[in-house]
Design a protein around this motif. Sequence first.
Motif, PDB file in Angstrom:
ATOM      1  N   MET A  67       6.310  19.225  10.583  1.00 24.65           N
ATOM      2  CA  MET A  67       7.330  17.837  10.566  1.00 24.65           C
ATOM      3  C   MET A  67       6.541  16.974  12.204  1.00 24.65           C
ATOM      4  N   ALA A  68       5.363  17.729  13.030  1.00 28.33           N
ATOM      5  CA  ALA A  68       4.595  17.060  14.078  1.00 28.33           C
ATOM      6  C   ALA A  68       3.386  16.362  13.636  1.00 28.33           C
ATOM      7  N   ARG A  69       3.603  17.232  11.651  1.00 30.31           N
ATOM      8  CA  ARG A  69       1.821  16.246  11.503  1.00 30.31           C
ATOM      9  C   ARG A  69       2.526  15.048  10.277  1.00 30.31           C
ATOM     10  N   VAL A  70       3.642  15.102   9.641  1.00 31.14           N
ATOM     11  CA  VAL A  70       3.856  13.848   9.283  1.00 31.14           C
ATOM     12  C   VAL A  70       4.343  12.452  10.415  1.00 31.14           C
ATOM     13  N   ARG A  71       4.804  13.183  12.228  1.00 32.30           N
ATOM     14  CA  ARG A  71       4.882  11.868  12.537  1.00 32.30           C
ATOM     15  C   ARG A  71       2.807  11.370  13.273  1.00 32.30           C
ATOM     16  N   LYS A  72       2.366  12.154  13.067  1.00 30.74           N
ATOM     17  CA  LYS A  72       1.326  11.820  13.196  1.00 30.74           C
ATOM     18  C   LYS A  72       0.481  11.055  12.133  1.00 30.74           C
ATOM     19  N   ILE A 127       0.562  -0.912   0.046  1.00 30.17           N
ATOM     20  CA  ILE A 127      -0.205   0.281   0.049  1.00 30.17           C
ATOM     21  C   ILE A 127       1.027   1.297   0.131  1.00 30.17           C
ATOM     22  N   PRO A 128       0.672   1.660  -1.075  1.00 29.05           N
ATOM     23  CA  PRO A 128       1.588   2.922  -0.828  1.00 29.05           C
ATOM     24  C   PRO A 128       1.108   4.337  -0.274  1.00 29.05           C
ATOM     25  N   VAL A 129       2.117   5.204  -0.072  1.00 31.64           N
ATOM     26  CA  VAL A 129       1.641   6.130   0.940  1.00 31.64           C
ATOM     27  C   VAL A 129       2.889   7.565   0.189  1.00 31.64           C
ATOM     28  N   PHE A 130       2.188   8.246  -0.876  1.00 29.66           N
ATOM     29  CA  PHE A 130       2.939   9.282  -1.025  1.00 29.66           C
ATOM     30  C   PHE A 130       3.272  10.334   0.305  1.00 29.66           C
ATOM     31  N   ILE A 131       4.188  10.600   0.314  1.00 31.39           N
ATOM     32  CA  ILE A 131       4.343  12.019   1.450  1.00 31.39           C
ATOM     33  C   ILE A 131       5.026  13.199   0.592  1.00 31.39           C
ATOM     34  N   ASN A 132       5.116  14.537   0.130  1.00 29.62           N
ATOM     35  CA  ASN A 132       5.094  15.661  -0.345  1.00 29.62           C
ATOM     36  C   ASN A 132       6.601  16.217  -0.005  1.00 29.62           C
ATOM     37  N   GLY A 133       7.765  15.208  -0.635  1.00 32.57           N
ATOM     38  CA  GLY A 133       9.071  15.635  -0.193  1.00 32.57           C
ATOM     39  C   GLY A 133       9.218  17.335  -0.940  1.00 32.57           C
ATOM     40  N   VAL A 134       8.871  17.632  -1.720  1.00 35.71           N
ATOM     41  CA  VAL A 134       9.473  18.626  -3.092  1.00 35.71           C
ATOM     42  C   VAL A 134       8.735  19.845  -3.061  1.00 35.71           C
ATOM     43  N   ALA A 135       7.601  19.536  -2.972  1.00 30.31           N
ATOM     44  CA  ALA A 135       7.234  21.563  -3.729  1.00 30.31           C
ATOM     45  C   ALA A 135       6.064  22.119  -2.447  1.00 30.31           C
ATOM     46  N   LYS A 136       6.290  22.870  -2.027  1.00 33.18           N
ATOM     47  CA  LYS A 136       6.258  24.038  -0.928  1.00 33.18           C
ATOM     48  C   LYS A 136       4.429  24.054  -1.241  1.00 33.18           C
ATOM     49  N   PRO A 137       4.166  24.610  -0.391  1.00 31.41           N
ATOM     50  CA  PRO A 137       4.097  24.291   1.206  1.00 31.41           C
ATOM     51  C   PRO A 137       4.541  22.869   1.808  1.00 31.41           C
ATOM     52  N   VAL A 189      13.298  13.098   4.001  1.00 27.13           N
ATOM     53  CA  VAL A 189      13.074  12.532   5.349  1.00 27.13           C
ATOM     54  C   VAL A 189      11.890  12.565   6.228  1.00 27.13           C
ATOM     55  N   ARG A 190      10.984  12.628   5.129  1.00 25.44           N
ATOM     56  CA  ARG A 190       9.438  13.393   5.944  1.00 25.44           C
ATOM     57  C   ARG A 190       9.116  11.210   5.977  1.00 25.44           C
ATOM     58  N   THR A 191       9.247  10.976   4.617  1.00 24.47           N
ATOM     59  CA  THR A 191       9.707   9.520   4.454  1.00 24.47           C
ATOM     60  C   THR A 191       9.788   8.396   5.544  1.00 24.47           C
ATOM     61  N   TRP A 192      10.943   9.239   6.321  1.00 26.98           N
ATOM     62  CA  TRP A 192      11.979   7.979   7.774  1.00 26.98           C
ATOM     63  C   TRP A 192      11.053   8.690   9.117  1.00 26.98           C
ATOM     64  N   VAL A 193      10.416   9.424   8.854  1.00 30.95           N
ATOM     65  CA  VAL A 193       9.878   9.980  10.423  1.00 30.95           C
ATOM     66  C   VAL A 193       8.428   9.292  10.246  1.00 30.95           C
ATOM     67  N   ALA A 194       7.499   9.327   9.332  1.00 31.35           N
ATOM     68  CA  ALA A 194       6.523   8.844   8.878  1.00 31.35           C
ATOM     69  C   ALA A 194       6.676   7.168   9.813  1.00 31.35           C
ATOM     70  N   SER A 197      11.465   5.883   1.960  1.00 31.02           N
ATOM     71  CA  SER A 197      12.162   6.352   1.182  1.00 31.02           C
ATOM     72  C   SER A 197      12.737   7.472   0.969  1.00 31.02           C
ATOM     73  N   GLY A 198      14.264   7.415   0.964  1.00 30.44           N
ATOM     74  CA  GLY A 198      14.160   9.128   0.872  1.00 30.44           C
ATOM     75  C   GLY A 198      15.836   9.484   1.325  1.00 30.44           C
ATOM     76  N   GLY A 199      15.617  11.322   1.429  1.00 29.64           N
ATOM     77  CA  GLY A 199      16.841  11.958   2.045  1.00 29.64           C
ATOM     78  C   GLY A 199      18.543  10.996   1.858  1.00 29.64           C
ATOM     79  N   LEU A 200      19.177  11.411   2.598  1.00 27.78           N
ATOM     80  CA  LEU A 200      18.926  11.976   4.131  1.00 27.78           C
ATOM     81  C   LEU A 200      19.258  13.862   3.683  1.00 27.78           C
TER      82      LEU A 200
END
Length: 314
Positions: free
Chosen positions: A148-153, A134-144, A272-277, A175-178
């Motif tokens: 980070m607390a939201r990603v953790r939650k 089940i893929p979960v996309f987390i925006n890591g390139v496009a502002k805004p 790195v938001r993907t690592w946090v999640a 997957s991504g970063g650092l």
Amino acid sequence: MSVALVCMSHSPLLEYADPPADVTAAVDAAFDQARAFVRDYDPTLVVPFAPDHYNGFFYDLMPPFCIGYEALGVGDYGSAEGPLDVPTAVAERLAEWVAERDLDIAISRRMEVDHGAIQPLEILFNGIDTVPAIPVFINGVAKPFVKMARVRKLGEAIGSFLATLDDERVLVIGSGGLSHDPPVPQWATADDAQRALLLNGRHPTAAARDARQHNVINAGKAFAAGTATIRDLNPEWDQALMEVFTSGDLTPIDAMSAAQMAEDAGNSAHEVRTWVAAFAALGASGPYTVTSSFYRPIREYIAGFGVMTARTAR
């Protein structure tokens, strides 16, 4: 139910760059260790948290998070094309679970994913449809960017859902970063042609994709030679973040701001938001232990390159 984790940097240059032999050997050994970890765990379900690099998600509609009910690889940088094996009914339940926990979540019934999601599946499983995912996309390139607390939650909410799957062995992937700052256009400074790509560059011609990829490949060569103008890698930042993940207490990450992350570690450090999640999802099942950790700053890959594996005590 049990949960395990692999977090790993990806790079479109894995097959296009030529680092020193000792660096290549070290990365291969880290991948081998991660593959052995996954083989031993034998997951029945995978949840890859991944960014996108303007191959599946664009500024015509850019969500902070999205859960794929169906998904297929776009085939950039030689990665696999075609459908992933997504258990749609489980993905639907996951999205409803997350929404009920006061987190706004987008869904896609035809998510297109690039090397950010595909590369770990190919490295760990030698294919993109060998295990349900089940893929979960987390925006890591496009502002805004969301806080980070939201990603953790988000990760915690997904982890609490995974804890209800009594008969599954779940592997979460970040997957991504650092730290890295590849030549991805920024809307504020992009020219008209670049803005057209950022707005909606879906399904480019083979020639257009090849030209775009060669730009990154050439940037990697220049960066390795010390002649590129992109931001340098930041090993201290990378390793400090990995220490936070190892500690099991992710709350210090809440204080990280988007602007400071880009300043310290490059515009694409937001991956790195993907690592946090992923670590938050793992931690939602209880205390965990990091079983392996690898790090090298690799200029040829334009990446502070890390690989971590971890398991809950359950």
